[in-house]
Design an enzyme around this catalytic site. Structure first.
Site, PDB file in Angstrom:
ATOM      1  N   ASP A  67       0.810  -1.213   0.000  1.00  0.00           N
ATOM      2  CA  ASP A  67       0.000   0.000   0.000  1.00  0.00           C
ATOM      3  C   ASP A  67       0.847   1.269   0.000  1.00  0.00           C
ATOM      4  OD1 ASP A  67       0.945  -0.379   2.580  1.00  0.00           O
ATOM      5  OD2 ASP A  67      -1.008  -0.804   3.443  1.00  0.00           O
ATOM      6  N   ASN A 136      -7.442  -2.886  14.176  1.00  0.00           N
ATOM      7  CA  ASN A 136      -8.845  -3.203  13.888  1.00  0.00           C
ATOM      8  C   ASN A 136      -8.957  -4.411  12.949  1.00  0.00           C
ATOM      9  OD1 ASN A 136      -8.051  -2.174  11.439  1.00  0.00           O
ATOM     10  ND2 ASN A 136      -9.476  -0.450  11.409  1.00  0.00           N
ATOM     11  N   HIS A 138      -7.192  -4.897  10.162  1.00  0.00           N
ATOM     12  CA  HIS A 138      -6.973  -4.659   8.731  1.00  0.00           C
ATOM     13  C   HIS A 138      -5.677  -5.295   8.233  1.00  0.00           C
ATOM     14  CE1 HIS A 138      -4.972  -0.485   9.566  1.00  0.00           C
ATOM     15  NE2 HIS A 138      -4.020  -1.314   9.202  1.00  0.00           N
ATOM     16  N   GLU A 143      -9.758  -1.981   5.227  1.00  0.00           N
ATOM     17  CA  GLU A 143     -10.404  -1.666   6.497  1.00  0.00           C
ATOM     18  C   GLU A 143     -11.622  -2.563   6.724  1.00  0.00           C
ATOM     19  OE1 GLU A 143      -8.831   0.040   8.436  1.00  0.00           O
ATOM     20  OE2 GLU A 143      -8.237   2.030   7.745  1.00  0.00           O
TER      21      GLU A 143
END
Ligand code: GLP
Length: 247
Positions: A67, A136, A138, A143
């Site tokens: 990313d 979280n 990811h 996400e």
């Protein structure tokens, strides 16, 4: 899923670096998928050490990164390209043209994502993907709620991710709100996957991703469906496993 327990961050880094080294030795022209964040820094340091000792050769390796923030130039110290250069590429004999990070400077999101996906295709796919895990759950910048069938795409970052990553920026307002990320489908097409996780802050994410139901709400949980996944986690990251796993 193969779970390797490590004592602490250093031990996790060495074990993960050993697995990556094995990949590079077994297939010197392999395509490595790489990750950024605090987690892989120790892994990269270890790889550099072994490279300097003459144990590793990256001259035929290609790399693709997961990313990049949308809007950041390669030369921006907060960009993931810069991170990779600082933490790994500048120290090893990787060819510059064999390094692929999504182009954060390309504001045409469709073009940037298509180019990254094309680069992966042209290389013949990813042999080995290194992943971290977000608090979280990811992976990359996929996400919670991300569709499983996506290739590289432009994502709006979750508020919690922006807050978590603000530590690398001057303030929370400086964190880009969008990023280009390999999608879950791109990641799942990698032949082998290695997830590195450390610290208590990730314990809940580890429990949910690897010992809970497979759901888009916990993007990392899809990895349970991959045929060749290894998780290297330290004791703190494994501190919230369901009782049944401890026994
Ligand atoms: C970031 C990156 C991920 C990384 C994750 C965990 O947002 N996009 O690729 O795995 O968050 O980061 P860290 O290793 O710093 O905890």
């Amino acid at each position: 899923m193969n779970l390797i327990k490590a004592e602490n961050y250093q031990d996790m880094s060495r074990k993960a670096a050993n697995i990556i080294s094995a990949q590079v030795i077994m297939k010197p022209d392999c395509v490595l998928g790489l990750a950024t964040g605090s987690t892989p820094i120790g892994i990269y340091r270890q790889l550099v050490e072994w490279y300097e000792k003459g144990d590793l050769d990256f001259s035929r390796v290609s790399t693709v990164n997961l990313d990049e923030y949308r809007g950041l130039k390669h030369t921006d110290p907060q960009s993931y390209y810069y991170f990779m250069k600082q933490n790994l590429f500048q120290y090893i004999n990787i060819r510059e043209k064999a390094v692929f990070v999504p182009d954060g400077e390309e504001m045409d999101a469709e073009k940037a994502c298509k180019n990254h996906e094309q680069a992966i295709q042209d290389l013949g796919g990813i042999d080995f993907q290194l992943l971290g895990l977000g608090k979280n759950g990811h992976i990359g910048f996929n996400e919670p709620g991300a569709a499983f069938e996506k290739d590289t795409y432009c994502v709006n970052l979750a508020d919690s991710t922006i807050k978590a990553n603000a530590r690398f920026f001057g303030s929370v307002d400086e964190v880009p709100t969008q990023a280009y990320t390999m999608g879950i489908r791109t990641i799942m097409h990698a032949k082998k996957i290695l997830v590195a996780v450390n610290g208590e802050g990730k314990a809940q994410a580890v429990r949910e991703a690897f010992f809970g139901p497979v759901t888009p709400q916990v993007p990392g949980s899809i990895l349970q469906m991959h045929p060749d996944v290894t998780v290297v986690a330290d004791e703190a990251a494994l501190s919230q496993l369901p009782d049944v796993i401890h026994k």
